[in-house]
Design a protein around this motif. Sequence first.
Motif, PDB file in Angstrom:
ATOM      1  N   ARG A 121      -2.497 -16.360  -3.275  1.00 23.42           N
ATOM      2  CA  ARG A 121      -3.217 -16.635  -2.020  1.00 23.42           C
ATOM      3  C   ARG A 121      -4.055 -15.442  -1.583  1.00 23.42           C
ATOM      4  NH1 ARG A 121       1.685 -18.948   0.179  1.00 23.42           N
ATOM      5  NH2 ARG A 121       2.011 -17.044   1.374  1.00 23.42           N
ATOM      6  N   GLY A 122      -3.874 -14.312  -2.244  1.00 15.97           N
ATOM      7  CA  GLY A 122      -4.626 -13.109  -1.864  1.00 15.97           C
ATOM      8  C   GLY A 122      -3.992 -12.354  -0.722  1.00 15.97           C
ATOM      9  N   ASP A 123      -2.717 -12.615  -0.464  1.00 17.29           N
ATOM     10  CA  ASP A 123      -2.032 -11.929   0.631  1.00 17.29           C
ATOM     11  C   ASP A 123      -1.118 -10.813   0.150  1.00 17.29           C
ATOM     12  OD1 ASP A 123      -3.243 -13.480   2.510  1.00 17.29           O
ATOM     13  OD2 ASP A 123      -1.674 -15.000   2.527  1.00 17.29           O
ATOM     14  N   MET A 124      -1.096 -10.603  -1.167  1.00 15.21           N
ATOM     15  CA  MET A 124      -0.282  -9.519  -1.720  1.00 15.21           C
ATOM     16  C   MET A 124      -1.075  -8.914  -2.875  1.00 15.21           C
ATOM     17  SD  MET A 124       3.480  -9.825  -3.494  1.00 15.21           S
ATOM     18  CE  MET A 124       4.618  -9.603  -2.146  1.00 15.21           C
ATOM     19  N   LEU A 125      -1.007  -7.591  -3.021  1.00 18.31           N
ATOM     20  CA  LEU A 125      -1.680  -6.951  -4.146  1.00 18.31           C
ATOM     21  C   LEU A 125      -1.220  -7.609  -5.446  1.00 18.31           C
ATOM     22  CD1 LEU A 125      -1.324  -3.189  -3.190  1.00 18.31           C
ATOM     23  CD2 LEU A 125      -3.487  -4.397  -3.490  1.00 18.31           C
ATOM     24  N   ASP A 160       1.712   6.925  -6.921  1.00 12.79           N
ATOM     25  CA  ASP A 160       0.636   7.753  -7.452  1.00 12.79           C
ATOM     26  C   ASP A 160       1.012   9.235  -7.356  1.00 12.79           C
ATOM     27  OD1 ASP A 160      -2.344   7.530  -8.313  1.00 12.79           O
ATOM     28  OD2 ASP A 160      -2.299   9.183  -6.878  1.00 12.79           O
ATOM     29  N   ARG A 161       1.608   9.590  -6.243  1.00 18.10           N
ATOM     30  CA  ARG A 161       2.029  10.979  -6.036  1.00 18.10           C
ATOM     31  C   ARG A 161       3.117  11.372  -7.044  1.00 18.10           C
ATOM     32  NH1 ARG A 161       2.889  14.842  -1.738  1.00 18.10           N
ATOM     33  NH2 ARG A 161       2.791  16.722  -3.004  1.00 18.10           N
ATOM     34  N   ASP A 192      -4.322  -5.402  -9.727  1.00 15.31           N
ATOM     35  CA  ASP A 192      -4.743  -4.396  -8.745  1.00 15.31           C
ATOM     36  C   ASP A 192      -3.895  -3.134  -8.890  1.00 15.31           C
ATOM     37  OD1 ASP A 192      -6.536  -6.205  -7.642  1.00 15.31           O
ATOM     38  OD2 ASP A 192      -5.079  -6.963  -6.190  1.00 15.31           O
ATOM     39  N   VAL A 230       0.785  -1.244   0.000  1.00 15.49           N
ATOM     40  CA  VAL A 230       0.000   0.000   0.000  1.00 15.49           C
ATOM     41  C   VAL A 230       0.819   1.297   0.000  1.00 15.49           C
ATOM     42  CG1 VAL A 230      -2.214  -0.853   0.856  1.00 15.49           C
ATOM     43  CG2 VAL A 230      -0.414  -0.291   2.483  1.00 15.49           C
ATOM     44  N   GLU A 265      -4.540  -1.346 -12.164  1.00 19.43           N
ATOM     45  CA  GLU A 265      -5.841  -0.689 -12.186  1.00 19.43           C
ATOM     46  C   GLU A 265      -5.783   0.625 -11.401  1.00 19.43           C
ATOM     47  OE1 GLU A 265      -9.063  -3.098 -10.668  1.00 19.43           O
ATOM     48  OE2 GLU A 265     -10.276  -1.282 -10.457  1.00 19.43           O
ATOM     49  N   ILE A 266      -5.083   0.591 -10.275  1.00 21.00           N
ATOM     50  CA  ILE A 266      -5.016   1.785  -9.433  1.00 21.00           C
ATOM     51  C   ILE A 266      -4.160   2.875 -10.075  1.00 21.00           C
ATOM     52  CG2 ILE A 266      -4.176   2.672  -7.217  1.00 21.00           C
ATOM     53  CD1 ILE A 266      -4.950  -0.134  -6.053  1.00 21.00           C
ATOM     54  N   LEU A 267      -2.986   2.501 -10.601  1.00 25.02           N
ATOM     55  CA  LEU A 267      -2.063   3.522 -11.112  1.00 25.02           C
ATOM     56  C   LEU A 267      -2.304   3.844 -12.587  1.00 25.02           C
ATOM     57  CD1 LEU A 267       1.218   2.435  -9.292  1.00 25.02           C
ATOM     58  CD2 LEU A 267      -0.353   4.273  -8.671  1.00 25.02           C
ATOM     59  N   VAL A 286       2.487   1.967  -3.410  1.00 24.74           N
ATOM     60  CA  VAL A 286       1.531   2.329  -4.462  1.00 24.74           C
ATOM     61  C   VAL A 286       1.061   3.775  -4.273  1.00 24.74           C
ATOM     62  CG1 VAL A 286      -0.720   1.806  -5.496  1.00 24.74           C
ATOM     63  CG2 VAL A 286       0.782  -0.060  -4.796  1.00 24.74           C
ATOM     64  N   ARG A 287       0.809   4.160  -3.036  1.00 22.88           N
ATOM     65  CA  ARG A 287       0.383   5.521  -2.774  1.00 22.88           C
ATOM     66  C   ARG A 287       1.451   6.528  -3.208  1.00 22.88           C
ATOM     67  NH1 ARG A 287      -0.656   7.999   3.224  1.00 22.88           N
ATOM     68  NH2 ARG A 287      -2.309   9.439   2.656  1.00 22.88           N
TER      69      ARG A 287
END
Lengths: 94, 271
Positions: free
Chosen positions: B188-192, B153-154, B196, B146, B199-201, B149-150
């Motif tokens: 396993r869904g434990d890491m982006l 974006d900046r 994902d 997280v 899609e976000i960036l 990724v944030r």
Amino acid sequence: MTFLSSIFKRRSSAPVARDRLQILLAHERIAVGDGKDDLLAKLHREIMEVIKRHVAVDQDKVQIKMDRGAQCSVLEIDVEVPGLTDRAENAKKD
Amino acid sequence: MAKVLVVTSGKGGVGKTTTTAALGAALAKAGQSVVLVDFDVGLRNLDLVMGAERRVVFDLINVIQGDANLAQALIKDKRVDTLSLLPASQTRDKDALTPEGVAKVIADLSKKFDWVICDSPAGIERGAQMAMHHADMAVIVTNPEVSSVRDSDRIIGMLDSTTEKAKAGEKMEKFLLITRYDPQRAARGDMLGTDDVLEILSIPLLGIIPESADVLKASNVGAPVTIAEPDSAPARAYTEAARRLMGEKVEVTIPTERKGLFDWLFKRRVA
């Protein structure tokens, strides 16, 4: 029971991370932008200008709260306006 | 005319310097002439990762201030002869990076090389802004996590607003490089996952570098992973990313470690 459910209902954390990021960044992109159009700061400033045009406001008597949600956000501006009551009281006296 | 590429991220420790070294070496091995410029004044590390720490005489600040010329400051790589390094200063502070000085150095390097790759410091302060200011294209290094990724974006926002290209109204080419990716944890869904992050960036994907012990091994011995362990999974991922930078259409895959029969048997027995 807890053991079994922890196996079968194991929640993965990645979708939580994705959702949190999407909400956060949707707001940050507006708020940061290129430094010019900080939406909240602009709203705050302009609302204050309108209020000041009509009544004298003490900066310390203004409270601003922000709650960011996925669907909508709430910008709460609480302004204490003593001038109005004074004027109302003056009007009564007259 | 050279392509000026900035490797940036906002957040520290995501692999900018590793990426600068690995991509630069991969491009140089493909026959391109490449110079790597370290912008991390005061905390330089590209020299160490490239194994050139004992060969630094002059640096970027010396060139900017006119104490040395470019030819004196450039360090030629001993393994790939089309690869050079311009180190940052370890002792000066970032204020020594003047906009005019940086502009002149980048312009001079552009005449001599096919690629000028700028290794940005972490953060969004002067050093990072100087590193991205003259870039034609940017590689944004992001971990599937997280805070990274944030910050990416900046940085993407800054690339689109504060750079020379952005101010001229032109579009900066931006590519996402996901590093330290662990396909099993993502499954396993434990890491982006890569979807994902993409899609976000929402910028084009340059490559996915799998988490691997080979990256640390390479930096231990002072060599880009694409030179030290060219057949390893991260090196193959970097080499493919370099080919995409050169405009080749290569499908993005996540290379996996090649395991021998012994590894396979051993792993089975442990499990």
